[in-house]
Design a protein around this motif. Structure first.
Motif: not given
Length: 95
Positions: A66-67, A81, A83, A58-59, A86, A70, A61-63
């Protein structure tokens, strides 16, 4: 970053979900995320639970921007955001 011990990344052929996760984590599209996320997955691949794998899928799937922001601390992780997975990856990077 050094190459991981080969034993840490050996994934049995009969475990396609972990093999796919490792591939996706190390082929993100940006070298920075390949190192950050891929390194975490390599280090923990053999001990991840099914819930952990689902959270990582799921994580991922983030752009990528952004990852990367962060995980490197360039931007704070917003509460919505943040999670557990993360935060776990981020904590593993700031030792």
């Amino acid at each position: 970053m050094t190459e991981p011990d080969q034993a840490q990344t050996d994934v049995p052929r009969d475990d396609p979900r972990r093999r796919r996760l490792l591939f996706r984590a190390t082929h993100r599209g940006t070298y920075e995320n390949d190192l950050l996320i891929g390194g975490f997955v390599r280090d923990h691949l053999n001990t991840l639970t099914e819930a952990d794998i689902e959270a990582l899928e799921t994580l991922m799937e983030r752009p990528d921007p952004d990852l990367a922001d962060w995980l490197t601390g360039r931007r704070p992780i917003a509460p919505e955001d943040a999670t557990p997975m993360l935060l776990r990856i981020r904590a593993s990077l700031v030792r």
